[in-house]
Design a protein around this motif. Sequence first.
Motif, mmCIF file in Angstrom:
data_model
loop_
_atom_site.group_PDB
_atom_site.id
_atom_site.type_symbol
_atom_site.label_atom_id
_atom_site.label_comp_id
_atom_site.label_asym_id
_atom_site.label_seq_id
_atom_site.Cartn_x
_atom_site.Cartn_y
_atom_site.Cartn_z
ATOM 1 N N LEU A 649 0.833 -1.188 0.000
ATOM 2 C CA LEU A 649 0.000 0.000 0.000
ATOM 3 C C LEU A 649 0.875 1.248 0.000
ATOM 4 N N GLU A 650 0.305 2.343 -0.428
ATOM 5 C CA GLU A 650 1.063 3.601 -0.448
ATOM 6 C C GLU A 650 1.525 3.977 0.957
ATOM 7 N N THR A 651 0.674 3.692 1.952
ATOM 8 C CA THR A 651 1.050 3.979 3.342
ATOM 9 C C THR A 651 2.255 3.155 3.757
ATOM 10 N N GLU A 652 2.276 1.894 3.372
ATOM 11 C CA GLU A 652 3.394 1.024 3.723
ATOM 12 C C GLU A 652 4.690 1.507 3.075
ATOM 13 N N VAL A 653 4.598 1.914 1.805
ATOM 14 C CA VAL A 653 5.790 2.410 1.117
ATOM 15 C C VAL A 653 6.288 3.691 1.781
ATOM 16 N N HIS A 654 5.385 4.569 2.131
ATOM 17 C CA HIS A 654 5.776 5.830 2.783
ATOM 18 C C HIS A 654 6.471 5.552 4.109
ATOM 19 N N LEU A 655 5.918 4.637 4.903
ATOM 20 C CA LEU A 655 6.538 4.322 6.187
ATOM 21 C C LEU A 655 7.905 3.663 6.004
ATOM 22 N N LEU A 656 8.031 2.834 4.980
ATOM 23 C CA LEU A 656 9.325 2.214 4.710
ATOM 24 C C LEU A 656 10.368 3.262 4.354
ATOM 25 N N LYS A 657 9.991 4.237 3.523
ATOM 26 C CA LYS A 657 10.937 5.282 3.139
ATOM 27 C C LYS A 657 11.337 6.131 4.340
ATOM 28 N N GLU A 658 10.456 6.253 5.294
ATOM 29 C CA GLU A 658 10.784 7.015 6.484
ATOM 30 C C GLU A 658 11.627 6.189 7.459
ATOM 31 N N PHE A 659 11.404 4.886 7.460
ATOM 32 C CA PHE A 659 12.055 4.010 8.435
ATOM 33 C C PHE A 659 13.482 3.646 8.032
ATOM 34 N N LEU A 660 13.692 3.264 6.788
ATOM 35 C CA LEU A 660 14.970 2.669 6.391
ATOM 36 C C LEU A 660 16.173 3.609 6.568
ATOM 37 N N PRO A 661 16.112 4.868 6.140
ATOM 38 C CA PRO A 661 17.312 5.708 6.321
ATOM 39 C C PRO A 661 17.725 5.892 7.772
ATOM 40 N N LEU A 662 16.777 5.767 8.681
ATOM 41 C CA LEU A 662 17.094 5.977 10.093
ATOM 42 C C LEU A 662 17.636 4.722 10.766
ATOM 43 N N ASN A 663 17.625 3.595 10.079
ATOM 44 C CA ASN A 663 18.016 2.339 10.723
ATOM 45 C C ASN A 663 19.182 1.647 10.036
ATOM 46 N N LEU A 664 19.868 2.365 9.166
ATOM 47 C CA LEU A 664 21.000 1.749 8.475
ATOM 48 C C LEU A 664 22.215 1.575 9.379
ATOM 49 N N ASN A 665 22.347 2.416 10.393
ATOM 50 C CA ASN A 665 23.559 2.356 11.224
ATOM 51 C C ASN A 665 23.318 1.700 12.574
ATOM 52 N N CYS A 666 22.339 0.811 12.642
ATOM 53 C CA CYS A 666 22.108 0.077 13.889
ATOM 54 C C CYS A 666 23.278 -0.874 14.136
ATOM 55 N N ASP A 667 23.754 -0.941 15.381
ATOM 56 C CA ASP A 667 24.957 -1.727 15.655
ATOM 57 C C ASP A 667 24.669 -3.133 16.159
#
Length: 1923
Positions: A649-667
């Motif tokens: 869904l468009e909502t799911e894609v929007h949330l993914l775009k918001e989520f992924l850049p913030l979680n790339l540097n998880c240790d």
Amino acid sequence: MHGAQEELERASLFYQALGQEEGQACLLVLEKLQRFAGGSVKRCRDQNLEEAFQLLTGVSKALWEQDRDAMCPLVCCVVACQMEASSSSSSFCRLEKIIAKLAEGNESLVSKQVDEFMDGLTKDNEPLSPRTLQTGSGNGVLFFGSPVCIFIEESTLGRCYWKNNLMPLLRCIAATFEFILEDLRARKEDWHYLTVKICLQLFKWMPKDILPLAWDGTDHADILQRILGFLVQTMMEKVTGKDTRLLAGTAVSMLVNTAPEPQQGARAVLSLYHLLNGSGSSIGQRTDGIMDTYKEECQFGMLRVVPSAGSPDGLERLVLTRGLLSCCKKEILTCQMDDPKQGCLLLDVLFPAILDLLEEPTDCYYYCFQVFSLWLQSIRESLDEIWKVKESRVLADNSSLLQKLVQFLWNSAESLVEGISDFIRSSFQLLLEIYSRECDHFGAPERPLYEELLRRIILMPWQARSRYFALISVLPYLGPRKVLDLYADLPRHLLHCLSTNHLCPVASDVYKTFLQLQRKAWTEGQGLVPEDKLAQMWAHCWLPTLSDALTSPDTFLQSNASNYLLVWTMRIFPASLALLAKSFSGMHTPQLRAWVTLLNIHKTLSGALPADTETLERLTSCLFSKEDNIRLAALGLLCSSPRTNQALLETEVHLLKEFLPLNLNCDSSSFRQLLQASVKKALVRMRDSSIVVLRQKAASNKKQTSSLMGKNQEITLVQAVYFIEWLLQLCMSSLTSGANYQRKKTSLLLLAAIMETCTDTWSPERKKGQPPRNMVALLNWARSKGCWNFFSRSNTLTLLSCLQDNTNEIRELASKLLVCYFPSHFLESIVASLFERAQEAMSSPRVQEVEAGTVLMKTILQKLDGCTLKQLLPEVAEEPTERCQCLCFLEHLLGVLQDHFAVACQNVLQAARTKPIHGVLSALRRCLLEVPEVQASMQRAQWAQHWQMFLCCLVKTARDIGSFLLGVLQGKQASNVEQQAAAPSFADMGNAIGSLIQLGKDLGSQGEEEDSVLLSEEHSLILTCCWVSVKEIGLLLGGLAEKVLPLEPLDGCESLLTLQVVNLAAETFQDILLKCRHWGAVEGCSIGFTKFCTTLLRHPDQELQVIPETMLTQGLAFLRSPRNSSITRRAAGFPMLFLCIVVGEDPAKSRPLLAHCIQTLLALASEPLPHNWDQTVDLPQVSAVHVLQTLVRGSGLGTALQKYITSMVMLLLKALNSPSWAMRNAAIQLFGALTVRLLGQKRTRDEGPSQEGLSSEALFSSYPQLRSILLGELASAADASVSEGIQRGKLRLYPSLYAILTFLAKLQPSANTLNSDSICFLEPLIQLSANPIYAVRVMAARALMPLVPLTEYGKILLQLASCLPQPEDALSHNMLHGCLLQIQALLTQALHVNCLSPEALLPIACRMEDCIWLLTDRQQCPLVRTAYLQAISLLVGSCSQSFAQQVWEIVSCDLADSKLTETQSISSVQVGLATFYQHAVHFLCHEATRLRCPERVGQLHWFLQKGNVDVQGAILTWMIEEEQKLSLDLRKDLQLILLENLEVMLKGKTDCVLLKLYLEAFVHLCGDPSFQNGHFPQMPLGAGCREILVSMVERGHLSPELLGLALCVVAFLLTLNSEDYSLWNQWGTLVERFSKDFSSEVLRMSAAKSLKIAGRDLIQRAQDLSSSALRGMALRLIDAGIGLLQDEDREVRHEAAIFASLVVVPPQDGCIWLQTNKALLGLLHLLQEKFGSLPEAFATLVHHLPTINLSSALTELEAKGAVSLYKEDEPNVYAEPGILSQMLLPFLLQLHNRASSSPELWEGIQSWLKVTGPEIFSSLKHCREWWSQGSNTSLHLKALVCPKVHIAIATLLVKATLVRHTLESMEERKVPSVEGILFTCQELRCEVMAVQKLLKEHGMTPPVPTEMEQELTGGRNLVIMEA
């Protein structure tokens, strides 16, 4: 497959010449067969056969009309393929289907062709394939042996052929056996196995043909008699492989099945057992003389088997018993013997044999228990027949058989042998099923076994895994309701199991069984019961348990509960979802976690995400939660779907775009893996839904229709393609060298997911995950939109930069992506520079750079083609003949290695600095062993000779290098390195290296040497070069043997590694392991040597097989020889020599080398020490014990050591009494290794028993002799403890005592009643309570605990308590103390497992009350008083109230007098007094907590004020440890106490340790952010508290821990209505100072905690008031928070994230702590929105931009200097200045936009512009010019991996963007230009765009979006809108 290929070529020519339609059809079939014959991937080969069968089915009718000659070639081809496919059962069966199809109507033709091919397999009276046996080819064996087996088993026509040719085949089999068994040590194991398998297949498929030969004595029976004799000999020969012997037992059992009458078969089995056991066998005795009537030889029907002169080892009975139970007919096993007294085989012969096997020490325990399980299965299946024979119950209650079976199951259930647990569970179930069926059959009214089992289960500790197997088995018979009534603690125990990983599966099975039985009970006979009602009934039993688990703070418990319990709950009771959701409606972290898990279940069931606003808001909160598992669960919810083609869904894609850049540097590594898995699910959904859209679009285009649904689907397609393109760009821009490891690793994992999902690359090794058929259409559509250019030059260069990363994981992932997905060749423009860069890195002294160069070399080789090779190596182009590309490349590397070696021979220091050897060795190793093309080229005949020469030269060079380096470390030349066999000491190595350094330096620098305790860099350079090179040599030689030796020698060629070369490698290994002390080098060499020995010992060539045996013999001889130095102390490699050799033996065989090695070592270690032994030199006995310890610790030996355990225990107990310290030390190490081997590795940190160990019954049943050994030593020590010597004041040491007690203490508690195994230990253990050594008394108490059965705890405790004396009795303090310790230990365990009722505790408590004098002053020993108080503390709930009050008063008086004791002289201080005070304080605190009495809390206050230092420290320690368990009221009281005493503590002369404890307790109790200041009344705090603390922190004279605690306390005090803003300012300054990167971790953590405590309060005040000073302070705090959110310590970042969460989202019902990056964005938003108008706001953000100058970074990059060994570490490896610059840019631009209404802010921006603006344009121009130089490709590649360059470029682009916007504003407002800026905003814009475009072409993906990208994004959005 040359034979099949020739037939196929011949048939193709025939059908091409035939030219008819049928011929063309046959050609299509032949084409599929040719693909099958030439293929290498099994799935492809099988697919071709399926397609050939389908083609044949379609043309079969036309084929039938042809003549036989036309069909014959096709039949020949199929049969030839089938002959050569005998090693693959699936391919053979598919070809059999084709043959069956061809045989329809033409059976005689097909049968004739099969017969012709089969005729060539055997020659009468000759061994099968003697040529193959002579050459020793394992692959050839499969070719000749396997067709016979598989044709008998799978081919109808083949079976018919062998039936008609049975006698010739039997004669060949007999001849083959005779040939094989004449020399069993020749290692013909594969051929032997196949020959036995042929016998098995004959007996199985041709019983009617075998029967006359075996049972009627017809002609040719002698052949079968010989075969039977060979099979029996195979069963008895211990040198034969285990698998072959097991198969032989099955074959003999299958021959038994051919008996015409069951009694005949039974007599044959009895005769076989007699033969295998011989005279005096235990089985003969245990079967009441059944065997006595038989003679020496075995009578098997009409066949006679004479005992062979073999070497039986006891396994032969296991082999026969297993074979009989697995395949013998039950009529034979259960028939009545000729003599009625003899019973039947199953009960009266097989079971005694099984008991014998299980009681004997063996390394085949797995198979023994498998046999036991098979026996139970046979009993269950044969009960009807057994009842007819016995006419009574087999498992009658109280029968000895039932007791034996149950006890054996309990003992075996704790075995650590892998795989046993499955048999345990099935055996419990089988036993209870047999018992139940017998009770039903014989009408037994009572069935006590069930409740007896349950009682024992309840008494066992919850950690015992075996109890759950029994519980699952007994549940169906007792019912879930009765079990829950009797076992009320089960839910709690299941939760304990779920928090322990290895117990999760069994706990899940128990829960699932409960739910299934409960549903069955609630619905059976009730009609249709509503699901809601069932859910309510479930909730009554399990909802609290499941709710507690899902909301638990224990992450293991929560995760496992959702993975196990919740899944079964939802499957069995679907309506429970609503009840659970209601339980998790709050906003606290545990409830959110559980709610997301439930939502996942809901989406799985419904297929859609709830669209209501509340759910989406809650889900968004979960996506940005601080907890990793909540974010992952929410991400899984977005990405998963029941159908893979369900679009996002468009909502799911929007949330993914918001989520992924913030979680790339998880240790967190697990977070990254699960993130990749979830995103991959989303990508698969996008791909599959897009393909569906394209397919539908193509169909609608054909129909020329269009609809609104089609437009919606077009939007879905566009959205999916552009999201994947966005994700691709995000990953690529995150792979720059300026990013940290975590971001790069996550990006590579996501990039791998994209490549696996969205490319059309087919991976043969994967069974699943291949690209769909329509993938090309989707790729074309995406590329037509300008997307999905995965393999662009820019992306290639970016991944190449990852190959040069400092971390191994990044390099390997990038290399895998380049090799698997990118084009097969590199771009010509970069390959030469890449090769140069690889050579440069390979020659670096730094190991990380060397590894990067190695990966580069390997990747270049994998991408190599002819043109590239000639470009890299011009000398190859000049050679007249075509050469193997891989070989040329490797020869070049070998030349480089020899060049580096030559330099090292001249000057070791120079070589170590500029041309180290280890880099080239590593590159050679990886290129040789890890590149598939290299091995493929080795198997080509035209290059075999070249490869042989190359490998010979390589091994010789490695040998020379190894000898040279070892000689260097010994201070000798290579020529006489052999003179010293032992490893040099570290001092010798230091002197040798020092000499080399002096030789390598200039003469003029010798006077500058300084004496330093630290190793110089030159010293480290040489050491690194030597050790790493030695390690690489070991890995290289071992890998070569493993990869090259198994290769089939080509026709007319020798093996690529000749015998001489292999011997050279063996000598190299021996030298390294004998002369090396560095553990890293030893470990690496050991890995290689293990591979080397494993390959040699399993090779068919006897000359190679004998090499490890010879090395072992030499090692044992060397071990015994006298020497003058140490070879085994401290990580020397000598013991590893033995371990590697014996680990290399085939575990399926008898391990003769291991037996010889251990027996020799035991004998040597047991020899008495010589009279003149020297403590400074290793004794042979000591060395032998060290080697034994290494063998025991070796994980590769498994159960093979089991038979030697007892002997080694006897040895170590003897060695512990040795006069030699070295011998005792070695024995202690051996003891530790044996303890782990017997009881398993400890999983917990506490001192109690291991969670996964053995009880005494299980241990002593497995090792019967161990009990008498330990008991004898223990009894001797106990007698010594109470001997006359003790009474006279003499102390007699017993060295082995403590080790024995430690071992016994590690056993699991026993659950059954007292038995002989445990009761005999109780008396000596109780006697040891009087031992004069304190540690012995403590350990004796711990050892007593597991040896007392849980059912006897009350009795033993009462007995011990009755032994306590009265004041007038004569007493021994040691005995009294020891007795109290034992009481305390047993009480602790009893209360832990809840095995004593209140009634049982009452008499114990009464007896303890009678001894209250032990706590008073009449007992002057503090240790005794402490032990008594500890015991009483455990019983206080069972004691009378008056007694508890009396204890309180006694303890209080002692503590009140402690201040007086403190002032007395040192001579009056008693040992253990401080410990007594500590336990006394803990008693008072626990009592105050339990009774919740204000008066007692007040007394604690008095002790905190007036008590001595020990008392005060104990109270504070208790507060810290018990903080989480305190009630809210008590917590408030303690907080007030701490506040009231704070001023006294600060102003008095308080000890620093006590002050630290006080402040730590203060922070623990008052530092919670949820704490409300209103809890405190308005109390007059000392005015100086804050000032004292601030002054203390500012001076900084105290420890960092104390300074940090003081800062947190200041923060809390400031929140108590403080209006002193000067103090706030001082505190803020300290927080700023401590938050810097250069501060210690403790101080940074204190800054974060301090912000969490008081930061929100100050920022809230700043927002409420208009004070500029306050707003400035708030801005500084936000700035400190921004820095702390990028700290390298995860806990610091989490604390700072809590502060950000508090100020960004004020708590209401429950604040959701934000994830670190979301918290950082929140702080930036807060700064911009609330404080953006401040003049300092712009400067606050700008100062976070890095100050690296690009020109300086490029100049530094171009400078070529000597590379040092060590690289300076960054102060913060987690920080990403380039990424932060990108994140700051939008906020800087927003501040810039606000400047129009804020003159002060605009003035600050202009000031920055004056300083920064003039150099921006020149820097951009210099950047463009530098990257435009086409000749600088090598430098460009180097720049790709330079973090400084990346950070400088990112910062430059950010600043340029900000300058451009500022210039635009100035032009719009017509503000005069700034001095020094000589360019317009348009010129700057063009320059920025040109630089970004150029950088992207060179792989420097700009982290800042360009205008072109923004326009592209806008264009994409427009496309979506239009669609």
